[in-house]
Design an enzyme around this catalytic site. Structure first.
Site, PDB file in Angstrom:
ATOM      1  N   GLU A 170       0.946   3.861   1.852  1.00  0.00           N
ATOM      2  CA  GLU A 170       1.440   4.260   3.170  1.00  0.00           C
ATOM      3  C   GLU A 170       2.629   3.412   3.598  1.00  0.00           C
ATOM      4  O   GLU A 170       3.628   3.938   4.110  1.00  0.00           O
ATOM      5  CB  GLU A 170       0.339   4.115   4.241  1.00  0.00           C
ATOM      6  CG  GLU A 170      -0.899   4.930   3.972  1.00  0.00           C
ATOM      7  CD  GLU A 170      -1.996   4.155   3.269  1.00  0.00           C
ATOM      8  OE1 GLU A 170      -3.169   4.329   3.666  1.00  0.00           O
ATOM      9  OE2 GLU A 170      -1.700   3.385   2.330  1.00  0.00           O
ATOM     10  N   CYS A 189      -6.185   1.765   6.005  1.00  0.00           N
ATOM     11  CA  CYS A 189      -6.773   0.509   6.473  1.00  0.00           C
ATOM     12  C   CYS A 189      -6.113   0.111   7.800  1.00  0.00           C
ATOM     13  O   CYS A 189      -5.194   0.788   8.279  1.00  0.00           O
ATOM     14  CB  CYS A 189      -6.557  -0.590   5.425  1.00  0.00           C
ATOM     15  SG  CYS A 189      -4.814  -1.097   5.246  1.00  0.00           S
ATOM     16  N   CYS A 191      -2.263  -0.463   7.544  1.00  0.00           N
ATOM     17  CA  CYS A 191      -1.502   0.785   7.448  1.00  0.00           C
ATOM     18  C   CYS A 191      -1.564   1.580   8.751  1.00  0.00           C
ATOM     19  O   CYS A 191      -0.567   2.185   9.152  1.00  0.00           O
ATOM     20  CB  CYS A 191      -2.004   1.603   6.273  1.00  0.00           C
ATOM     21  SG  CYS A 191      -1.621   0.809   4.679  1.00  0.00           S
ATOM     22  N   HIS A 213       0.858  -1.186   0.000  1.00  0.00           N
ATOM     23  CA  HIS A 213       0.000   0.000   0.000  1.00  0.00           C
ATOM     24  C   HIS A 213       0.895   1.236   0.000  1.00  0.00           C
ATOM     25  O   HIS A 213       2.038   1.203   0.471  1.00  0.00           O
ATOM     26  CB  HIS A 213      -0.889   0.019   1.239  1.00  0.00           C
ATOM     27  CG  HIS A 213      -1.973  -1.000   1.227  1.00  0.00           C
ATOM     28  ND1 HIS A 213      -3.049  -0.938   2.084  1.00  0.00           N
ATOM     29  CD2 HIS A 213      -2.163  -2.112   0.460  1.00  0.00           C
ATOM     30  CE1 HIS A 213      -3.849  -1.956   1.852  1.00  0.00           C
ATOM     31  NE2 HIS A 213      -3.335  -2.692   0.880  1.00  0.00           N
TER      32      HIS A 213
END
Length: 149
Positions: free
Chosen positions: A55, A83, A86, A53
């Site tokens: 992040e 999420c 993260c 992801h």
């Protein structure tokens, strides 16, 4: 370290680049003292890595740039509410402030779902500011997924 004037604009540039790579158009940037030190967009498909992801990739790059797993004094800017995975990484990295654009009622874990930073098991919670350029981020995501249908 890379220079950058507006960290959220850097995150949006990364989101657009991710969309151009056929990844979900989500981008992140990490700034310290107002200077962008890391930026990334989603690469889950490209890397065949469900943890890639924006992040997570930005946190990894910032930690490498600073030579430390602790990103105290750093602020994370991301185009979509993080999420749970993260949010956990943000807490472990000791990010000072989190700024996100669009809310994610389905998969978000900051102001939706488990509200990760409000849990008693969370050892560090950043200051959180949501809704920054929310309409722009939501439009980017809607356009990407509409084209997929």
């Amino acid at each position: 370290m890379t220079e950058g004037s507006d960290p959220m604009s850097a995150a949006f540039a990364e989101a657009r680049a991710a969309g151009a790579r056929d990844e979900a158009p989500i981008g992140a940037a990490i700034a310290r003292d107002g200077i962008v030190i890391a930026r990334a967009g989603n690469r889950t498909r490209e890397l065949s890595d469900p943890t890639a992801h924006a992040e997570i990739l930005a946190i990894r790059a910032a930690a490498a740039a600073l030579g430390s797993e602790r990103l105290s004094g750093c602020d994370l800017y991301v185009t979509l509410e993080p999420c749970a995975m993260c949010a956990g990484a943000i807490a472990h990295a000791r990010i000072r402030r989190l700024y996100y654009a669009a809310s994610d009622p389905k998969g978000g874990a900051v102001d939706h779902g488990p509200r990760f930073f409000g849990q008693p098991t969370c050892h560090h919670a950043p200051e959180v500011y949501g809704g920054m350029r929310e309409r722009e981020a939501a439009a980017l995501l809607r356009a990407f997924f509409a084209a997929k249908r």
